[in-house]
Design a protein around this motif. Structure first.
Motif, PDB file in Angstrom:
ATOM      1  N   ILE A  24       0.836  -1.204   0.000  1.00 53.26           N
ATOM      2  CA  ILE A  24       0.000   0.000   0.000  1.00 53.26           C
ATOM      3  C   ILE A  24       0.871   1.255   0.000  1.00 53.26           C
ATOM      4  N   ILE A  25       1.915   1.237   0.842  1.00 52.90           N
ATOM      5  CA  ILE A  25       2.808   2.401   0.911  1.00 52.90           C
ATOM      6  C   ILE A  25       3.519   2.615  -0.428  1.00 52.90           C
ATOM      7  N   VAL A  26       4.047   1.519  -1.022  1.00 60.24           N
ATOM      8  CA  VAL A  26       4.716   1.622  -2.333  1.00 60.24           C
ATOM      9  C   VAL A  26       3.748   2.137  -3.392  1.00 60.24           C
ATOM     10  N   GLY A  27       2.512   1.629  -3.342  1.00 58.26           N
ATOM     11  CA  GLY A  27       1.508   2.081  -4.320  1.00 58.26           C
ATOM     12  C   GLY A  27       1.206   3.560  -4.186  1.00 58.26           C
ATOM     13  N   VAL A  28       1.085   4.028  -2.936  1.00 53.68           N
ATOM     14  CA  VAL A  28       0.821   5.454  -2.713  1.00 53.68           C
ATOM     15  C   VAL A  28       1.973   6.306  -3.226  1.00 53.68           C
ATOM     16  N   VAL A  29       3.199   5.879  -2.917  1.00 50.86           N
ATOM     17  CA  VAL A  29       4.381   6.625  -3.376  1.00 50.86           C
ATOM     18  C   VAL A  29       4.444   6.658  -4.905  1.00 50.86           C
ATOM     19  N   PHE A  30       4.188   5.487  -5.532  1.00 51.19           N
ATOM     20  CA  PHE A  30       4.231   5.427  -6.991  1.00 51.19           C
ATOM     21  C   PHE A  30       3.155   6.309  -7.608  1.00 51.19           C
ATOM     22  N   THR A  31       1.962   6.290  -7.009  1.00 50.68           N
ATOM     23  CA  THR A  31       0.870   7.132  -7.530  1.00 50.68           C
ATOM     24  C   THR A  31       1.223   8.606  -7.437  1.00 50.68           C
ATOM     25  N   LEU A  32       1.810   9.006  -6.300  1.00 48.86           N
ATOM     26  CA  LEU A  32       2.213  10.406  -6.143  1.00 48.86           C
ATOM     27  C   LEU A  32       3.284  10.784  -7.164  1.00 48.86           C
ATOM     28  N   PHE A  33       4.253   9.876  -7.359  1.00 46.84           N
ATOM     29  CA  PHE A  33       5.316  10.143  -8.335  1.00 46.84           C
ATOM     30  C   PHE A  33       4.753  10.246  -9.737  1.00 46.84           C
ATOM     31  N   SER A  34       3.863   9.309 -10.085  1.00 46.67           N
ATOM     32  CA  SER A  34       3.265   9.301 -11.420  1.00 46.67           C
ATOM     33  C   SER A  34       2.443  10.565 -11.658  1.00 46.67           C
ATOM     34  N   SER A  35       1.655  10.956 -10.647  1.00 48.83           N
ATOM     35  CA  SER A  35       0.833  12.163 -10.788  1.00 48.83           C
ATOM     36  C   SER A  35       1.702  13.404 -10.954  1.00 48.83           C
ATOM     37  N   THR A  36       2.779  13.463 -10.141  1.00 51.12           N
ATOM     38  CA  THR A  36       3.693  14.607 -10.242  1.00 51.12           C
ATOM     39  C   THR A  36       4.349  14.664 -11.624  1.00 51.12           C
ATOM     40  N   ASN A  37       4.743  13.480 -12.106  1.00 52.45           N
ATOM     41  CA  ASN A  37       5.382  13.424 -13.425  1.00 52.45           C
ATOM     42  C   ASN A  37       4.421  13.849 -14.525  1.00 52.45           C
ATOM     43  N   LYS A  38       3.172  13.408 -14.441  1.00 55.45           N
ATOM     44  CA  LYS A  38       2.174  13.792 -15.436  1.00 55.45           C
ATOM     45  C   LYS A  38       1.892  15.294 -15.390  1.00 55.45           C
ATOM     46  N   LEU A  39       1.813  15.836 -14.174  1.00 56.25           N
ATOM     47  CA  LEU A  39       1.606  17.280 -14.048  1.00 56.25           C
ATOM     48  C   LEU A  39       2.763  18.055 -14.649  1.00 56.25           C
ATOM     49  N   ASN A  40       3.991  17.547 -14.424  1.00 56.47           N
ATOM     50  CA  ASN A  40       5.174  18.202 -14.970  1.00 56.47           C
ATOM     51  C   ASN A  40       5.164  18.163 -16.489  1.00 56.47           C
ATOM     52  N   GLU A  41       4.803  16.991 -17.053  1.00 55.38           N
ATOM     53  CA  GLU A  41       4.739  16.875 -18.506  1.00 55.38           C
ATOM     54  C   GLU A  41       3.644  17.761 -19.085  1.00 55.38           C
ATOM     55  N   ALA A  42       2.519  17.829 -18.382  1.00 59.27           N
ATOM     56  CA  ALA A  42       1.428  18.687 -18.851  1.00 59.27           C
ATOM     57  C   ALA A  42       1.839  20.153 -18.835  1.00 59.27           C
ATOM     58  N   ASP A  43       2.523  20.556 -17.745  1.00 57.54           N
ATOM     59  CA  ASP A  43       3.004  21.939 -17.674  1.00 57.54           C
ATOM     60  C   ASP A  43       4.002  22.228 -18.783  1.00 57.54           C
ATOM     61  N   THR A  44       4.909  21.275 -19.029  1.00 58.53           N
ATOM     62  CA  THR A  44       5.889  21.437 -20.110  1.00 58.53           C
ATOM     63  C   THR A  44       5.189  21.559 -21.453  1.00 58.53           C
ATOM     64  N   GLY A  45       4.174  20.713 -21.670  1.00 57.54           N
ATOM     65  CA  GLY A  45       3.421  20.780 -22.917  1.00 57.54           C
ATOM     66  C   GLY A  45       2.722  22.114 -23.096  1.00 57.54           C
ATOM     67  N   ARG A  46       2.132  22.622 -22.004  1.00 55.10           N
ATOM     68  CA  ARG A  46       1.440  23.912 -22.089  1.00 55.10           C
ATOM     69  C   ARG A  46       2.427  25.047 -22.385  1.00 55.10           C
ATOM     70  N   VAL A  47       3.569  25.010 -21.722  1.00 51.08           N
ATOM     71  CA  VAL A  47       4.574  26.061 -21.935  1.00 51.08           C
ATOM     72  C   VAL A  47       5.063  26.056 -23.381  1.00 51.08           C
ATOM     73  N   TYR A  48       5.415  24.864 -23.885  1.00 54.48           N
ATOM     74  CA  TYR A  48       5.917  24.778 -25.245  1.00 54.48           C
ATOM     75  C   TYR A  48       4.835  25.119 -26.268  1.00 54.48           C
ATOM     76  N   THR A  49       3.603  24.710 -25.981  1.00 56.37           N
ATOM     77  CA  THR A  49       2.511  25.052 -26.890  1.00 56.37           C
ATOM     78  C   THR A  49       2.315  26.567 -26.946  1.00 56.37           C
ATOM     79  N   ASN A  50       2.310  27.202 -25.776  1.00 53.83           N
ATOM     80  CA  ASN A  50       2.163  28.655 -25.741  1.00 53.83           C
ATOM     81  C   ASN A  50       3.286  29.341 -26.506  1.00 53.83           C
ATOM     82  N   GLN A  51       4.524  28.897 -26.272  1.00 52.17           N
ATOM     83  CA  GLN A  51       5.664  29.503 -26.963  1.00 52.17           C
ATOM     84  C   GLN A  51       5.576  29.258 -28.463  1.00 52.17           C
ATOM     85  N   ASN A  52       5.244  28.019 -28.835  1.00 47.95           N
ATOM     86  CA  ASN A  52       5.184  27.625 -30.238  1.00 47.95           C
ATOM     87  C   ASN A  52       4.161  28.456 -31.009  1.00 47.95           C
ATOM     88  N   LEU A  53       2.945  28.525 -30.474  1.00 46.82           N
ATOM     89  CA  LEU A  53       1.866  29.200 -31.189  1.00 46.82           C
ATOM     90  C   LEU A  53       1.944  30.715 -31.057  1.00 46.82           C
TER      91      LEU A  53
END
Length: 313
Positions: A24-53
């Motif tokens: 359970i603890i490993v799953g919670v940690v992995f979920t937090l890491f995965s969510s953080t990584n997805k948020l980071n990728e989404a932010d990167t995508g938004r930044v690059y999209t804004n700059q690009n367009l």
């Protein structure tokens, strides 16, 4: 006295509970890491999209504000061509940069056409050998290059002898065709022949150009286009296409024109002989992603008020 040693350890149930808690603890940690990584990728995508367009749209808008600059009202040529279906935009203005001739800075002049032209055009007579007509310039000094051609020769030379864009325009029919000037051939001695301009890449082979009401205009031209891979490209004065943005899904245009009767028209496509002087505003819409990080699609639009329309009215 009891000598049996006491044995301590985990029961099977305790081990199973501990393993479950660990998972359970490993799953919670992995979920937090995965969510953080997805948020980071989404932010990167938004930044690059804004700059690009945004960067692409700002570049197009800055060029559009200069559309039609220096084009005389005597030649009602549109400062823009655009096609929303093909995702293309051509922005033109008069070539106003000085070239050096004999140590002095001079403007590249318009050239009168000294012959009637139709169909496919490759050579244009621009200077006659004698003053047999008042319509065309003639070479009056033996052994010299006609003065009207010297700036054109310097213009080609400054462009590393690469083709330069120009417009053939019929002042009577209001028809025009874009050409590339590839060479200027002067005949320096009078009475021996015509001075000519060699052209290629004719955009309109149906228009005709009569001596006395047609002219060759030097222009500065920028062409934006989106290829099949979604790359927004820019070509300056017929030069190679340069990639300026990626992941472009759509590039569209909506121009508003008001004619002399007060009737408002919307244009999604516009050609060189359309009523440039009627344009009131032009909206450019670009849609796409950034090409980096999570693909985030965005749509941006900007409205430009062509400041050079008034000089053509």
């Amino acid at each position: 006295m009891n000598n049996q040693k006491s044995c301590f350890g985990f029961t099977l149930i305790e081990l199973l509970v501990a393993m479950a808690l660990s998972l359970i603890i490993v799953g919670v940690v992995f979920t937090l890491f995965s969510s953080t990584n997805k948020l980071n990728e989404a932010d990167t995508g938004r930044v690059y999209t804004n700059q690009n367009l945004r960067t692409s749209l700002d570049l197009i808008a800055n060029d559009l504000r200069q559309a039609g600059e220096g084009i005389s009202g005597s030649y009602p040529i549109s400062g823009v061509d655009f096609n929303s279906t093909n995702k293309t935009l051509t922005i033109r203005r008069n070539f106003s940069a000085n070239v050096t001739v004999g140590g002095a800075d001079v403007i590249v002049p318009n050239l009168p056409i000294c012959q009637s032209l139709s169909s496919t055009i490759t050579t244009i007579i621009v200077v006659r050998p004698t003053s047999s007509t008042t319509i065309c310039p003639f070479n009056s000094a033996s052994g010299t290059v006609p003065d009207i051609l010297k700036p054109w020769i310097a213009y080609l030379s400054s462009n590393s002898s690469s083709p330069v864009p120009a417009l053939l325009y019929n002042t009577s029919s209001k028809l025009a065709t874009r050409v590339n000037v590839t060479a200027v051939t002067p005949t320096p001695t009078p009475l021996t022949g015509n001075s000519t301009v060699t052209v290629s890449g004719q955009s309109n082979t149906t228009a005709s150009f009569a001596m006395g009401n047609s002219v060759l205009l030097p222009i500065d031209e920028r062409v934006y286009s989106v290829d099949s891979s979604g790359i927004l490209q820019l070509s300056v004065n017929g030069g190679p296409q340069q990639a300026i943005a990626y992941g472009i899904q759509n590039l569209s245009f909506d121009a508003i024109g008001v004619n002399s009767s007060g009737v408002t028209n919307h244009y999604s496509n516009f050609i060189i002989t359309d009523p440039w002087s009627n344009l009131q505003s032009m909206t450019v819409t670009i849609q796409g992603s950034g090409g980096t990080g999570t693909q985030v699609n965005r749509t941006y639009a900007t409205t430009i008020y062509p400041r050079n329309v008034i000089q053509s009215q």
